[in-house]
Design an enzyme around this catalytic site. Sequence first.
Site, short mmCIF file in Angstrom:
data_model
loop_
_atom_site.label_atom_id
_atom_site.label_comp_id
_atom_site.label_asym_id
_atom_site.label_seq_id
_atom_site.Cartn_x
_atom_site.Cartn_y
_atom_site.Cartn_z
N ASP A 1 38.04 37.65 45.48
CA ASP A 1 38.54 39.03 45.44
C ASP A 1 39.40 39.16 44.18
O ASP A 1 40.50 38.57 44.11
CB ASP A 1 39.35 39.29 46.72
CG ASP A 1 39.85 40.72 46.83
OD1 ASP A 1 39.95 41.39 45.79
OD2 ASP A 1 40.15 41.14 47.96
N HIS A 2 38.93 39.94 43.24
CA HIS A 2 39.62 39.99 41.94
C HIS A 2 40.97 40.70 42.02
O HIS A 2 41.77 40.62 41.08
CB HIS A 2 38.70 40.69 40.93
CG HIS A 2 38.92 40.25 39.51
ND1 HIS A 2 40.02 39.51 39.12
CD2 HIS A 2 38.19 40.44 38.39
CE1 HIS A 2 39.96 39.28 37.82
NE2 HIS A 2 38.86 39.83 37.35
N ARG A 3 41.24 41.38 43.13
CA ARG A 3 42.57 41.98 43.27
C ARG A 3 43.62 40.90 43.53
O ARG A 3 44.81 41.10 43.28
CB ARG A 3 42.58 42.97 44.46
CG ARG A 3 41.71 44.18 44.25
CD ARG A 3 41.54 44.93 45.54
NE ARG A 3 40.97 44.08 46.59
CZ ARG A 3 40.70 44.50 47.82
NH1 ARG A 3 40.95 45.74 48.16
NH2 ARG A 3 40.17 43.67 48.70
#
Length: 460
Positions: A432-434
């Site tokens: 999850d790039h967040r």
Amino acid sequence: MSNTIEIKVPDIGDFTDIPVIEVLVAEGDQVKAEDGLITLESDKATMEVPSPAAGTIRELKVKLDDTVSEGDIVAVLEISVEGESAEAAEETAGRGDARDEKEPEKPNEAVSTDDSSEPGESEAVRAGLAGDPQDSPASPATTDQAPVTASTDPSKVPYASPAIRKFARELGVDLNRVTGSGSKGRIQREDVAAFVKSAMSGAATSGAASVGGLSLDFPVLPAFDFSRYGEIEKQPLSRIQKISAGHLHRNWVGIPHVTQHDDADITDMEAFRLANAEEAMAEGFKLTPLVFLIKAMVASLKKFPRVNASLDNDGETLVLKKYFNIGIAVDTPDGLVVPVLRDCERKGIMELGAELAEVSARARDKKLTPQDIQGGCISISSLGGIGGTAFTPIINAPEVAILGVSRSRMQPVWDGQEFKPRLMLPLSLSYDHRVIDGADGARFLRFLCSRLEDLRRLTL
Ligand code: CAO
């Protein structure tokens, strides 16, 4: 005084032989004055021929795809005379008041696609794809899909007949959001019905999602009739497949995925595995590379705590976990399930191997309990027993990463002086790039590879 009138095609300008693209009534139907009877479509416009009075359609003189010209009889109407004489109605009929439908649509209220009350949620939990109801936090796309907002772009007038617009208005559907399956993209009754069905069920075809406060909007697939092109057979999805479909779709759309690929040199690990395979067999299970991956995963999570985390409900706080529970995707005849091996940091290779064999057998026998699939920190999806060189696994929210394992293969590897045959294991980490930056994602996967490349480092 006649009680019936013939309704004729009115003055439609210079056009003749206009195709009938919709028949909106059937013989025996009750109609009100101004109700549409048929829709005509010329090269320039679409028009509806309305009923001049209230009554019953006694005869229908046209059918779909007929062509008509001014004066042709559309239908015979038996007037239910209350206040209006048949003569007066006859005067109206065919007088040239076909309605041009190109006037712009007023923006409508939208259909809510709120799917917060998901039927079968407990089964979703059993499928291991719903996230954890206990520590449940951070699936930003978990429940609250916002109502679909109407698109009010005035330049985009939906291509639909007045009857379909009326139908859509009655259901509260914004036609800007419906994809037409008719000729030239014309929206048909079935398209509106399919849109409503999809929105109500929150199914995979839903065209809207609200994710982390961001409203996404994309066209819904129109209904297809595949039998028009050849023989077909319909097979209902299993309960697990239906539930996991919704969750996979939500996770795919709601989480900004990046997938990082790397190869681990497992030549030495494989020698160690084979040296211990017989002992494992004697204890009743197969020692596969997956167990080593679980141990390497624990070491990597310890080194990179952000990967052993979830986003909190507010979407602004990380929940860091101090336990190491690893979910394993298991392929069963009814679909994918993800049982969780708990406290993996406290267990050795052989203990984990036995547990993996036991839990995957129970998964295939449909004997998993809700506890078996709760509390996972990260999942591993291994297709190594099947094949492949890489894939992009979908994160099992509220987890923030998932490791995909493909099949190891012998490859020539340059050691600085010569090529050596080495057994290479392809790994794919979706994250999850967040929560995880690209550099950390790459570092995490390289670290994990390094532990597999030298198992002694697992003890550090
Ligand atoms: N490379 C080469 N060989 C591999 C391998 C790999 N990465 N992984 C497993 N193998 C070998 C095993 O050693 C075993 O070999 P033998 O039969 O010669 O002993 C064989 O492949 C079969 O292994 P397995 O699949 O039975 O066992 P596993 O521990 O690797 O996996 C389980 C167990 C339950 C995860 C697996 O059976 C399964 O269901 N996999 C599918 C998961 C899935 O569907 N994922 C997709 C989800 S969508 O993201």
